[in-house]
Design a protein around this motif. Sequence first.
Motif, PDB file in Angstrom:
ATOM      1  N   THR A  92      10.291 -33.514 -50.053  1.00  0.00           N
ATOM      2  CA  THR A  92      10.658 -32.611 -51.146  1.00  0.00           C
ATOM      3  C   THR A  92      12.171 -32.414 -51.198  1.00  0.00           C
ATOM      4  O   THR A  92      12.787 -32.464 -52.279  1.00  0.00           O
ATOM      5  N   LEU A 149      14.233 -33.441 -54.418  1.00  0.00           N
ATOM      6  CA  LEU A 149      14.743 -32.363 -55.260  1.00  0.00           C
ATOM      7  C   LEU A 149      16.029 -31.735 -54.742  1.00  0.00           C
ATOM      8  O   LEU A 149      16.701 -31.007 -55.476  1.00  0.00           O
ATOM      9  N   SER A 198      18.541 -25.962 -52.530  1.00  0.00           N
ATOM     10  CA  SER A 198      19.064 -24.988 -53.476  1.00  0.00           C
ATOM     11  C   SER A 198      20.295 -24.303 -52.886  1.00  0.00           C
ATOM     12  O   SER A 198      20.589 -24.424 -51.697  1.00  0.00           O
ATOM     13  N   ALA A 219       7.946 -22.206 -52.076  1.00  0.00           N
ATOM     14  CA  ALA A 219       9.009 -22.319 -53.081  1.00  0.00           C
ATOM     15  C   ALA A 219      10.129 -21.323 -52.796  1.00  0.00           C
ATOM     16  O   ALA A 219      11.315 -21.640 -52.942  1.00  0.00           O
ATOM     17  N   SER A 277      15.100 -16.628 -54.815  1.00  0.00           N
ATOM     18  CA  SER A 277      13.969 -16.903 -55.695  1.00  0.00           C
ATOM     19  C   SER A 277      13.279 -15.603 -56.086  1.00  0.00           C
ATOM     20  O   SER A 277      13.315 -14.630 -55.337  1.00  0.00           O
ATOM     21  N   TYR A 280      13.739 -22.288 -54.369  1.00  0.00           N
ATOM     22  CA  TYR A 280      13.548 -22.920 -55.671  1.00  0.00           C
ATOM     23  C   TYR A 280      13.206 -21.850 -56.710  1.00  0.00           C
ATOM     24  O   TYR A 280      12.507 -20.875 -56.404  1.00  0.00           O
TER      25      TYR A 280
END
Length: 248
Positions: free
Chosen positions: A158, A162, A165, A115, A171, A120
């Motif tokens: 993914t 999504l 970013s 992540a 993050s 993310y």
Amino acid sequence: MATARSLFSAAAAAAAASTTTGVVVAPFPSSLSLPSTPKPYPLRSSLLHGNHLPLSLSLSPLLPSSPLLPSRPLRPSTTVFSMLPTAKPEIKESEEKPKWSARAIKSFCMAELEARKLKYPNTGTEALLMGILVEGTSEAAKFLRANGITLFKVREETIKLLGKSDMYFFSPEHPPLTEPAQRALDWAVDEKLKSGKDGEITTTHLLLGIWSEKESAGHKILASLGFDDQKAAELAKNADKDVVMSYR
């Protein structure tokens, strides 16, 4: 010239006096005298031999036998990190709560890392899925790869689902779980409790928990790569048969 001779005579007299009395008399500084190089202070032989060192260089406090760090037997990681986040207080308060396997815990840690790699803000079911594949040694990971579901494909799906970013977004160190990801973890614990079998919660339980969240990104990615209910049922048969990871 006379001044230089008088200074030289004074220095000679001081040197002669030192040989008889044993006391060194330094001459007065003069603008005509050359700068002298300081000599190192001679160490006594008692400082060079024996245990009379002026500075202690002992590293004994860093050794395992030191009383500051008593030696303790190494323990498996599962005794330290035995629980993953849960939203159910009854699971927290239960005395006979099942523990997560070492592979499942490592998969969760890898999910947080994935992540963060994708920048993310949260750890979702898609990150949990990638964490299982990054860990790679569990029965769930082997089953996924045998059915053509690889880390590269999951990461690609993914990003398609999504998006990427902002490159300037950083993050958090431990991205918090999304609600579907938290429910997937709780589903895995519930299924283990319902089975009534001894043992740990395996990575297979975690994967089936991801699949149970029908609207989650992890479920959609699995479905797009050919995973279905039939394969989930096949995987569920061996949910408790994951090989125990040895640390010895």
